[in-house]
Every structure is written in C-alpha cells, then in structure tokens.
Design an enzyme around this catalytic site. Structure first.
Site, PDB file in Angstrom:
ATOM      1  N   THR A  91       0.875  -1.169   0.000  1.00 48.07           N
ATOM      2  CA  THR A  91       0.000   0.000   0.000  1.00 48.07           C
ATOM      3  C   THR A  91       0.914   1.220   0.000  1.00 48.07           C
ATOM      4  OG1 THR A  91      -1.713  -1.164   1.239  1.00 48.07           O
ATOM      5  CG2 THR A  91      -1.813   1.242   1.237  1.00 48.07           C
ATOM      6  N   LYS A 148      -6.801   1.384  -3.307  1.00 51.49           N
ATOM      7  CA  LYS A 148      -6.489   0.774  -2.019  1.00 51.49           C
ATOM      8  C   LYS A 148      -6.574   1.799  -0.893  1.00 51.49           C
ATOM      9  CE  LYS A 148      -4.793  -2.057   1.082  1.00 51.49           C
ATOM     10  NZ  LYS A 148      -5.656  -3.036   1.770  1.00 51.49           N
TER      11      LYS A 148
END
Length: 214
Positions: free
Chosen positions: A12, A87
């Site tokens: 991420t 995300k």
C-alpha cells in the site's frame, strides 16, 4: 533487471511515488504494476486475498495467472497507479469504520449502554459487516488477534490518502478526522496495537473503559 520484465508491487503506497517509479522503470523497458492487497492474514494463509490491479490490459492478461495463485478476488481497476489509489480509498472506508466504532462505543458506554448491548442492536442489522464482527471480537472477547492491522499502519495509510486528496485539490474533512484519531493513538504510544484497540484509546481519553465486567 531485464527489458520486458514486469514488477508487481503488492504494497500500500503513495500513488504519487508509484507513478514516479513507473516512469523510471519504463525508461529502462520495465513495467510496474500496482496490485495492493485486501482482507486479512487469515485469507493470506488461504491464498484468498483481494487485489486491485493497476496496469494496461495486455500486462494484466499476462500476470493474471500468477495473481490467481495467491488471490481469490482480482479486480483490474485501471491503469498504473489506480490500484494504489483505490487501495487508499478502500482503507479510508475501513479505517473510518474503526474510528467511528471507537467513538460510538465510548459514547454508548458513557450514557450507560455496555458494548454487549450495543452489539445486540448492530449485529445482524444493515450496519453489520465482517469488519465490524472482527472489530467487536476484540471489544467483547478481548481477542487481540481477531483483527491484526497495526494502528501505526492505519495512520500511514491515512497520511498517504491525505497527500492524494491534497494533490486532487479536494476538501477532505472526514478523512482528516479519521487520520487524527489514529495519530492520537500512535502519539500516545499505542502504534503497535491493532485497529480495534483504538476503541480502548478513545474510551480511556474519555475516562471510561470498554472492557467487559468481571
């Protein structure tokens, strides 16, 4: 690294750095794919994680068989960088739930409604979800491993989201409020605790406790 290689980034990350790195790799003939992961350690062990993939259609077709070896749900969300963007938005929603539950549980306790009674209304209603269930598994049962995602990682992701919102030029008062809840927890020394434990931080700051009575 050979020309024609594909690098799949499952972290991420800040989409701005993703796009910058993609440009650097493209200059040497290497393709960067962002494919951040979703769900929990349980699904990781089972090879059933979610992944949201940012790349062109041809590259996606090439790497999909590899993704299928460890992901149960694969979504081609768009071009390079879009995986990391989505995300962060996904994590904003989930981390927002975490902050919302913490404050709601604390308010309920302060007005005389114990977490178990709170849960009896929410569980099974339209407000219920898997995130809520693992969160409450800690609140009600004190199961530390029910929802393993560190508060410091939550703060990191919310800082990335804030940077993305700034770049996009939008007003983001809600995500800043969520970010500040996690910053508060981290700055009081609770960064290694997991997301549901944010409820304890907020409760303690309001001179109460959510721990079940003996």
């Amino acid at each position: 690294m050979k020309r024609g290689s594909i690098v799949v980034d499952t972290s991420t990350s800040d989409p701005n750095s993703t796009l910058a790195l993609a440009d650097e790799l493209e200059a040497i003939g290497v393709t960067l794919v962002d494919a951040p992961l979703g769900r929990s350690p349980k699904e990781a062990w089972e090879g059933k994680l979610d992944t949201m993939v940012g790349c062109d259609a041809e590259t996606f077709a090439r790497i999909k068989p590899v993704l299928e070896t460890w992901a149960g749900r694969i979504v081609h969300i768009g071009t390079t960088g879009d995986g990391h963007k989505m995300k962060l938005i996904n994590n904003f929603i989930s981390l927002g739930y975490g902050a919302l539950y913490a404050e709601a549980l604390t308010l309920a306790k302060k007005v005389g409604i114990e977490p178990a009674r709170f849960d009896s209304v929410i569980r099974g209603s339209r407000m219920d979800c898997q995130f809520y269930q693992t969160y409450m598994q800690y609140v009600l049962e004190r199961d530390r491993d029910a929802h393993k995602f560190a508060l410091r990682n939550g703060l990191k992701d919310m800082c990335y989201l804030d940077a993305m919102a700034t770049q996009a030029g939008i007003a983001n008062p809600l995500s800043n409020a969520v970010k500040n809840s996690y910053a508060l927890a981290v700055n009081t020394g609770r960064g290694e605790d997991y997301i549901p434990m944010l409820s304890d931080v907020i409760a303690e700051l309001n001179d109460t406790s959510l721990e079940p009575a003996e």
